[in-house]
Scaffold this motif. Structure first.
Motif, PDB file in Angstrom:
ATOM      1  N   LEU A 203      -3.979   5.364  -8.864  1.00 19.39           N
ATOM      2  CA  LEU A 203      -3.873   5.833  -7.460  1.00 19.39           C
ATOM      3  C   LEU A 203      -3.370   6.983  -6.667  1.00 19.39           C
ATOM      4  CD1 LEU A 203      -4.326   2.414  -5.771  1.00 19.39           C
ATOM      5  CD2 LEU A 203      -6.650   4.177  -6.500  1.00 19.39           C
ATOM      6  N   LYS A 204      -1.822   6.999  -7.909  1.00 22.40           N
ATOM      7  CA  LYS A 204      -1.242   8.089  -7.856  1.00 22.40           C
ATOM      8  C   LYS A 204      -1.465   9.256  -8.076  1.00 22.40           C
ATOM      9  CE  LYS A 204       3.406   5.063  -5.748  1.00 22.40           C
ATOM     10  NZ  LYS A 204       2.701   6.160  -4.869  1.00 22.40           N
ATOM     11  N   GLU A 205      -2.114   9.303  -9.273  1.00 22.67           N
ATOM     12  CA  GLU A 205      -2.306  10.324 -10.446  1.00 22.67           C
ATOM     13  C   GLU A 205      -3.599  10.722  -8.882  1.00 22.67           C
ATOM     14  OE1 GLU A 205      -1.264   8.896 -14.512  1.00 22.67           O
ATOM     15  OE2 GLU A 205      -3.075   8.898 -14.416  1.00 22.67           O
ATOM     16  N   CYS A 206      -4.454   9.923  -8.609  1.00 20.19           N
ATOM     17  CA  CYS A 206      -5.455  10.370  -8.180  1.00 20.19           C
ATOM     18  C   CYS A 206      -5.060  11.090  -6.236  1.00 20.19           C
ATOM     19  CB  CYS A 206      -6.545   8.715  -7.817  1.00 20.19           C
ATOM     20  SG  CYS A 206      -8.166   9.511  -8.005  1.00 20.19           S
ATOM     21  N   ASN A 207      -4.458  10.320  -6.170  1.00 23.61           N
ATOM     22  CA  ASN A 207      -3.642  11.023  -4.815  1.00 23.61           C
ATOM     23  C   ASN A 207      -2.432  10.514  -4.490  1.00 23.61           C
ATOM     24  OD1 ASN A 207      -3.133  11.673  -2.282  1.00 23.61           O
ATOM     25  ND2 ASN A 207      -4.680  10.490  -0.721  1.00 23.61           N
ATOM     26  N   PRO A 208      -0.842  11.704  -5.194  1.00 19.67           N
ATOM     27  CA  PRO A 208      -0.059  11.079  -4.881  1.00 19.67           C
ATOM     28  C   PRO A 208       0.445  10.674  -3.691  1.00 19.67           C
ATOM     29  CG  PRO A 208       0.397  13.334  -5.467  1.00 19.67           C
ATOM     30  CD  PRO A 208      -1.702  12.665  -4.965  1.00 19.67           C
ATOM     31  N   ALA A 209      -0.290  10.698  -2.692  1.00 23.21           N
ATOM     32  CA  ALA A 209       0.467  10.142  -1.243  1.00 23.21           C
ATOM     33  C   ALA A 209      -0.249   8.597  -0.788  1.00 23.21           C
ATOM     34  CB  ALA A 209      -0.711  11.044  -0.195  1.00 23.21           C
ATOM     35  N   ILE A 210      -0.896   8.010  -1.815  1.00 29.28           N
ATOM     36  CA  ILE A 210      -1.315   6.962  -1.644  1.00 29.28           C
ATOM     37  C   ILE A 210       0.541   5.819  -1.959  1.00 29.28           C
ATOM     38  CG2 ILE A 210      -2.616   5.237  -2.518  1.00 29.28           C
ATOM     39  CD1 ILE A 210      -4.598   7.072  -3.050  1.00 29.28           C
ATOM     40  N   PHE A 211       0.383   4.987  -0.895  1.00 29.87           N
ATOM     41  CA  PHE A 211       1.000   4.375  -0.606  1.00 29.87           C
ATOM     42  C   PHE A 211       1.622   2.926  -1.008  1.00 29.87           C
ATOM     43  CE2 PHE A 211       4.286   1.002   1.399  1.00 29.87           C
ATOM     44  CZ  PHE A 211       5.522   1.773   1.493  1.00 29.87           C
ATOM     45  N   CYS A 212       2.029   2.883  -2.650  1.00 26.43           N
ATOM     46  CA  CYS A 212       2.053   1.247  -3.412  1.00 26.43           C
ATOM     47  C   CYS A 212       3.383   0.292  -3.393  1.00 26.43           C
ATOM     48  CB  CYS A 212       1.924   1.554  -4.759  1.00 26.43           C
ATOM     49  SG  CYS A 212      -0.013   3.109  -4.957  1.00 26.43           S
ATOM     50  N   ALA A 213       3.211  -0.623  -2.890  1.00 26.56           N
ATOM     51  CA  ALA A 213       3.954  -1.190  -2.527  1.00 26.56           C
ATOM     52  C   ALA A 213       4.111  -2.986  -3.276  1.00 26.56           C
ATOM     53  CB  ALA A 213       4.137  -1.924  -1.164  1.00 26.56           C
ATOM     54  N   THR A 214       4.962  -4.014  -3.850  1.00 25.88           N
ATOM     55  CA  THR A 214       4.967  -5.143  -4.492  1.00 25.88           C
ATOM     56  C   THR A 214       4.587  -6.047  -3.782  1.00 25.88           C
ATOM     57  OG1 THR A 214       6.819  -5.199  -5.056  1.00 25.88           O
ATOM     58  CG2 THR A 214       5.756  -3.980  -6.095  1.00 25.88           C
ATOM     59  N   VAL A 215       4.545  -7.578  -3.687  1.00 25.08           N
ATOM     60  CA  VAL A 215       4.998  -8.410  -2.923  1.00 25.08           C
ATOM     61  C   VAL A 215       5.553  -9.497  -4.068  1.00 25.08           C
ATOM     62  CG1 VAL A 215       3.864  -9.864  -2.356  1.00 25.08           C
ATOM     63  CG2 VAL A 215       2.350  -8.252  -2.173  1.00 25.08           C
ATOM     64  N   GLN A 216       6.816 -10.041  -3.811  1.00 26.32           N
ATOM     65  CA  GLN A 216       7.162 -10.943  -4.131  1.00 26.32           C
ATOM     66  C   GLN A 216       8.375 -11.719  -3.449  1.00 26.32           C
ATOM     67  OE1 GLN A 216      10.082  -9.123  -6.694  1.00 26.32           O
ATOM     68  NE2 GLN A 216       9.381  -6.598  -6.443  1.00 26.32           N
ATOM     69  N   PRO A 217       8.448 -12.766  -4.144  1.00 29.02           N
ATOM     70  CA  PRO A 217       8.344 -14.042  -3.391  1.00 29.02           C
ATOM     71  C   PRO A 217      10.065 -13.336  -2.341  1.00 29.02           C
ATOM     72  CG  PRO A 217       8.368 -15.274  -5.616  1.00 29.02           C
ATOM     73  CD  PRO A 217       8.622 -13.208  -5.319  1.00 29.02           C
ATOM     74  N   GLN A 218      10.504 -13.799  -1.357  1.00 30.21           N
ATOM     75  CA  GLN A 218      11.812 -13.758  -1.068  1.00 30.21           C
ATOM     76  C   GLN A 218      12.382 -14.376  -1.572  1.00 30.21           C
ATOM     77  OE1 GLN A 218      11.324 -13.957   3.363  1.00 30.21           O
ATOM     78  NE2 GLN A 218      13.189 -13.332   3.330  1.00 30.21           N
ATOM     79  N   THR A 219      12.630 -15.471  -1.631  1.00 32.70           N
ATOM     80  CA  THR A 219      13.719 -15.783  -2.425  1.00 32.70           C
ATOM     81  C   THR A 219      13.548 -16.918  -3.985  1.00 32.70           C
ATOM     82  OG1 THR A 219      13.519 -18.527  -2.325  1.00 32.70           O
ATOM     83  CG2 THR A 219      14.834 -17.336  -1.079  1.00 32.70           C
ATOM     84  N   GLU A 220      14.172 -16.772  -4.945  1.00 31.61           N
ATOM     85  CA  GLU A 220      13.653 -17.653  -6.203  1.00 31.61           C
ATOM     86  C   GLU A 220      13.113 -18.886  -6.384  1.00 31.61           C
ATOM     87  OE1 GLU A 220      16.716 -17.731 -10.796  1.00 31.61           O
ATOM     88  OE2 GLU A 220      17.282 -17.868  -8.496  1.00 31.61           O
ATOM     89  N   LYS A 221      13.094 -19.578  -5.056  1.00 33.14           N
ATOM     90  CA  LYS A 221      12.660 -21.016  -5.163  1.00 33.14           C
ATOM     91  C   LYS A 221      11.511 -20.981  -4.612  1.00 33.14           C
ATOM     92  CE  LYS A 221      16.461 -22.739  -6.789  1.00 33.14           C
ATOM     93  NZ  LYS A 221      16.868 -22.279  -7.260  1.00 33.14           N
TER      94      LYS A 221
END
Ligand SMILES: Cc1ncc(COP(=O)(O)O)c(C=O)c1O
Length: 305
Positions: A203-221
């Motif tokens: 997506l960034k190669e196609c349009n570098p302005a596309i904002f990409c975010a990961t989703v991660q658990p708030q804590t290890e548990k």
């Protein structure tokens, strides 16, 4: 009227591909409205349970197998070896057997009973590993066996570039085409990181302005199945954090509340990481005046009982 002989029917059937990719892009307008997003912010999600074995991981498993075959690393009679927290095991079992390979898998013993029952439907060699060590423990067991015994094809989803390339080659172009190039934000949880890395890179190669975010658990548990808390996980080579414009943290409670919201607003029964992805997309959407946020449902709820 055109008539068909039986033979022509058979020829047609032989050309049907197993369903992997080209999944529907759902418009979560009711959820977005219920969560207070403005009408000018669209929330869309790829329904990945439409894939053959019921999850997004079929895309990666297919590419890993096809790439290994093309590179001469996997041939008839060989055994495919890997570890998985659950969904990739089902993809390997289904596609590995479909392609005629033996399959040896290490899966943590706390994989959901529904997945373990389903895995037992396939003629595969399954070893359950210490649940306390999670998917990293299963990975260490697979790695140790591969090191001892080179006759296995060690698929190694956490290091194999064919994993992220699958999403680069399929998921991201589908998102681009299905939104008519209007996608402005992409949000995806990380386990191996393949989905996020491959799709964000394309997506960034196609349009570098596309904002990409990961989703991660708030804590290890948190224990949101399929997602890793990257701060303490063994870092997968298939994950490139430099592509991330933000990391969005979600609790298990938020993920489950969002699954409930999706059930109530859209009639969808999604898996926990799908709930986490939409919870994160809503967090992001609340900060925007306009945009088209795309996320995904890696699977539905069928494997979580
Ligand atoms: C349910 C679920 N969600 C999310 C993910 C994360 O996907 P990836 O490994 O591409 O980061 C997985 C991976 O196994 C999964 O099974």
């Amino acid at each position: 009227m055109k008539t068909y002989t039986t033979h022509q029917h058979l020829n047609y059937l032989e050309t049907v591909q197993w369903p992997i990719g080209q999944t529907p892009l759902l418009n979560l307008a009711a959820t977005a409205a219920a969560a207070g997003l403005p009408d000018s912010v669209r929330l869309l999600a790829k329904a990945e349970w439409f894939n053959l074995s019921g999850s997004v991981k079929d895309r990666a498993a297919r590419r890993i197998i096809q790439t290994a075959e093309a590179e001469g690393k996997l041939w008839p009679g060989m055994t495919l070896l890997d570890s998985s927290s659950g969904n990739m095991a089902l993809s390997y079992a289904s596609l590995g057997r479909l392609h005629g390979y033996k399959v040896k898998l290490f899966v943590p013993a706390n994989a959901t009973p529904a997945r373990l029952t389903l895995l037992q439907n396939y003629s595969i060699d399954l070893t359950l590993t210490d649940p306390a060590l999670g998917s990293d423990g299963a990975m260490a067991a697979a790695r140790a066996l591969a090191a001892q015994n080179p006759r296995y094809f060690y698929a190694n989803q956490y290091d194999n570039p064919a994993n992220w390339e699958a999403y680069y080659a399929t998921l991201a172009p589908e998102v681009w085409q299905q939104t008519g190039g209007q996608v402005t934000h992409f949000v995806a949880g990380v386990g191996s990181g393949g989905t996020f890395t491959g799709a964000a890179r394309w997506l960034k190669e196609c349009n570098p302005a596309i904002f990409c975010a990961t989703v991660q658990p708030q804590t290890e548990k948190e224990g949101i199945k399929g997602l890793k808390f990257m701060a303490t996980a063994v870092p997968p080579k298939t994950y490139d954090p430099s592509l991330a414009d933000a990391h969005l943290a979600v609790t298990a409670v938020e993920a489950n509340a969002t699954r409930q919201l999706l059930a109530d607003c859209e009639g969808l029964s999604v898996g926990p990481s799908g709930g986490a992805n939409v919870a994160a997309a809503l967090q992001l959407g609340r900060t925007l005046d306009q945009g088209t946020i795309v996320t995904l449902f890696p699977d539905d709820s069928r494997y979580y009982s």
